[in-house]
Write a protein that holds these residues in place. Sequence first.
Motif, PDB file in Angstrom:
ATOM      1  N   SER A 249       0.846  -1.203   0.000  1.00 17.92           N
ATOM      2  CA  SER A 249       0.000   0.000   0.000  1.00 17.92           C
ATOM      3  C   SER A 249       0.880   1.252   0.000  1.00 17.92           C
ATOM      4  O   SER A 249       0.557   2.252  -0.644  1.00 17.92           O
ATOM      5  N   THR A 250       2.001   1.180   0.714  1.00 20.76           N
ATOM      6  CA  THR A 250       2.934   2.309   0.715  1.00 20.76           C
ATOM      7  C   THR A 250       3.648   2.424  -0.629  1.00 20.76           C
ATOM      8  O   THR A 250       3.929   3.527  -1.099  1.00 20.76           O
TER       9      THR A 250
ATOM     10  N   SER B 197       1.753   4.610  -3.069  1.00 20.17           N
ATOM     11  CA  SER B 197       1.915   6.047  -2.816  1.00 20.17           C
ATOM     12  C   SER B 197       3.338   6.498  -3.120  1.00 20.17           C
ATOM     13  O   SER B 197       3.550   7.589  -3.662  1.00 20.17           O
TER      14      SER B 197
ATOM     15  N   ILE C  11      -5.642  14.488   9.057  1.00 17.95           N
ATOM     16  CA  ILE C  11      -6.251  13.146   8.952  1.00 17.95           C
ATOM     17  C   ILE C  11      -6.620  12.688  10.362  1.00 17.95           C
ATOM     18  O   ILE C  11      -5.743  12.382  11.180  1.00 17.95           O
TER      19      ILE C  11
ATOM     20  N   PHE D 226      -5.903   8.447  11.438  1.00 16.16           N
ATOM     21  CA  PHE D 226      -4.715   8.048  10.680  1.00 16.16           C
ATOM     22  C   PHE D 226      -4.387   6.582  10.942  1.00 16.16           C
ATOM     23  O   PHE D 226      -4.188   6.178  12.086  1.00 16.16           O
ATOM     24  N   ARG D 227      -4.351   5.785   9.886  1.00 18.89           N
ATOM     25  CA  ARG D 227      -4.069   4.348  10.024  1.00 18.89           C
ATOM     26  C   ARG D 227      -2.666   3.992   9.528  1.00 18.89           C
ATOM     27  O   ARG D 227      -2.127   2.969   9.901  1.00 18.89           O
TER      28      ARG D 227
ATOM     29  N   GLN E 123      -2.119   5.612   3.285  1.00 23.90           N
ATOM     30  CA  GLN E 123      -3.232   6.541   3.044  1.00 23.90           C
ATOM     31  C   GLN E 123      -2.775   7.825   2.352  1.00 23.90           C
ATOM     32  O   GLN E 123      -3.598   8.580   1.851  1.00 23.90           O
TER      33      GLN E 123
END
Length: 261
Positions: A12-13, A16, A127, A130-131, A135
């Motif tokens: 997921s990172t 981004s 945010i 924040f998770r 994100q």
Amino acid sequence: MSNILHILNGDSTLHSFNQTGLDGDVMVWREVLSEGPLQENISSGTFWSNRSRWIKKTFNEPEEEYQHKVIDELGKLNGQYDEVNLWFEFDLHCQVNLLGVMCILNQQTNMSAPAVFLICPGDFPGIDDFRGIGQLSGDQLEDLYDSREQLSDWEFELAAEAWPLYVNGNADELEQWLNGNSFWGALHLLKPALLAHLKRLRLNANGLNHIEQKLLDIYNSGVKTKLEMYNVFWSAEKIYGMGDSEIDIYLERLSQKQFIN
């Protein structure tokens, strides 16, 4: 080859990160050291073969997939880099993975040790819930990069103390160590994560740890579908950083103990 390596805490990172203009090679850490078998010598072959077998059995993932996703990526740590950037998060899942990475880097005692930096936010402006850094946008990741912290020998020594305590799973020894440390430097998010782990090590009168009891409470409150259970658990216990497949490990234990159907 670039002289900079970025170690990212998951795919997921990576998504981004690919939107940033940051230079360097990328290694994606795809392990989940917060679950399953561990041993102190993380650089040994048996450590990784045990992990591979456990991942295959628990998540039904072929061993050749593990080789490709995890072992081949680890090979990048053998490169000669001047700078290594560790992109990890505040939760237990990430903090244990961070300890593992730091232990591997610490054991590579070549004389030209790279400068190691940590990017590990506990929150992010604007945010509310924040998770994690997955994100964030590329521009937001670049902002984080600008405020990264360099790790010193002191932080590596702290990680070297924490790792065997985590691996051995003795709640009293871990608690004593956590209470005995008053300064955490750049690893200031390690203590709350390990305190959350401590709650996993202790069992209540039902013979359940904190996560099992929390999931049972959610189940008994009338939440019955897995997706609903995941969401309620995540909102209450984001410190654990668990994905749905990790939560399933605990649900399976509750089922085997006949607490849930």
